[in-house]
Write a protein that holds these residues in place. Structure first.
Motif, short mmCIF file in Angstrom:
data_model
loop_
_atom_site.label_atom_id
_atom_site.label_comp_id
_atom_site.label_asym_id
_atom_site.label_seq_id
_atom_site.Cartn_x
_atom_site.Cartn_y
_atom_site.Cartn_z
N SER A 61 0.83 -1.20 0.00
CA SER A 61 0.00 0.00 0.00
C SER A 61 0.87 1.26 0.00
CB SER A 61 -0.93 0.00 1.21
OG SER A 61 -1.69 1.17 1.25
N ALA A 62 1.95 1.25 0.75
CA ALA A 62 2.85 2.41 0.80
C ALA A 62 3.50 2.66 -0.56
CB ALA A 62 3.92 2.21 1.87
N ARG A 63 3.91 1.58 -1.25
CA ARG A 63 4.49 1.73 -2.59
C ARG A 63 3.44 2.26 -3.57
NH1 ARG A 63 6.19 -3.59 -2.28
NH2 ARG A 63 5.60 -3.97 -4.43
N MET A 64 2.23 1.74 -3.45
CA MET A 64 1.14 2.18 -4.31
C MET A 64 0.84 3.66 -4.07
SD MET A 64 -2.55 0.34 -4.68
CE MET A 64 -1.84 -1.17 -5.26
N SER A 65 0.81 4.07 -2.81
CA SER A 65 0.53 5.48 -2.47
C SER A 65 1.63 6.39 -3.00
CB SER A 65 0.42 5.64 -0.96
OG SER A 65 -0.67 4.91 -0.48
N GLY A 66 2.88 5.94 -2.89
CA GLY A 66 3.99 6.73 -3.41
C GLY A 66 3.88 6.93 -4.91
N PHE A 67 3.51 5.87 -5.62
CA PHE A 67 3.32 5.97 -7.07
C PHE A 67 2.19 6.94 -7.39
CE2 PHE A 67 0.74 4.60 -10.68
CZ PHE A 67 1.63 4.88 -11.71
N MET A 68 1.05 6.77 -6.71
CA MET A 68 -0.11 7.62 -6.99
C MET A 68 0.19 9.09 -6.71
SD MET A 68 -2.35 5.79 -8.32
CE MET A 68 -3.88 4.90 -8.20
N ALA A 69 0.96 9.36 -5.67
CA ALA A 69 1.28 10.74 -5.30
C ALA A 69 2.04 11.47 -6.41
CB ALA A 69 2.08 10.78 -4.01
N GLU A 70 2.70 10.72 -7.29
CA GLU A 70 3.45 11.32 -8.40
C GLU A 70 2.60 11.55 -9.64
OE1 GLU A 70 6.53 8.45 -8.98
OE2 GLU A 70 7.65 9.10 -7.21
N GLN A 71 1.34 11.09 -9.62
CA GLN A 71 0.50 11.17 -10.81
C GLN A 71 -0.23 12.51 -10.92
OE1 GLN A 71 1.03 8.52 -12.90
NE2 GLN A 71 2.43 8.20 -11.17
N PRO A 72 -0.42 12.99 -12.16
CA PRO A 72 -1.17 14.24 -12.34
C PRO A 72 -2.58 14.11 -11.78
CG PRO A 72 -0.12 13.54 -14.39
CD PRO A 72 0.04 12.41 -13.41
N GLY A 73 -3.02 15.12 -11.06
CA GLY A 73 -4.37 15.15 -10.53
C GLY A 73 -4.51 14.58 -9.13
N TYR A 74 -3.45 13.97 -8.60
CA TYR A 74 -3.48 13.42 -7.24
C TYR A 74 -3.50 14.57 -6.24
CZ TYR A 74 -1.64 11.43 -2.91
OH TYR A 74 -1.45 11.08 -1.60
N LEU A 75 -4.33 14.43 -5.19
CA LEU A 75 -4.39 15.46 -4.15
C LEU A 75 -3.96 14.94 -2.78
CD1 LEU A 75 -7.77 17.14 -5.19
CD2 LEU A 75 -5.44 17.99 -5.62
#
Length: 96
Positions: A21-35
């Motif tokens: 989950s932490a790796r997934m969150s780190g990836f998502m945080a780098e994506q456009p539109g993530y808040l």
């Protein structure tokens, strides 16, 4: 803004789930539109987690989901959780 609410029941090792989950969150945080993102664990049922993430638009969230990196992480996650139940929500009323 849209909010992802995802309930996950961990059937494997909780520490392994939290690491994925932490790796997934780190990836998502780098994506456009993530808040933002939060991961909660139930006090009454410690194997149940709720993920809450905010995105600028449904399309931004969808683009992140379609990425090869995310698809690989989902395969890892499937080894330690039963079927998740994600859904996108919009604000109806907000306040304090």
């Amino acid at each position: 803004m849209v909010t992802l609410v995802n309930t996950l029941t961990v059937t494997g090792n909780p520490a392994q789930f939290e690491a994925i989950s932490a790796r997934m969150s780190g990836f998502m945080a780098e994506q456009p539109g993530y808040l933002s993102h939060r991961l909660l664990r139930s006090l009454r049922q410690p194997e149940v987690y709720v993920e809450i993430a905010e995105w600028e638009t449904p399309d931004a969230h969808g683009a992140a989901l379609r990425s090869d990196t995310f698809q690989g992480l989902i395969k890892e996650l499937a080894q330690v959780v039963s079927k998740p139940s994600p859904g996108l929500y919009e604000d109806v009323k907000a306040g304090h």
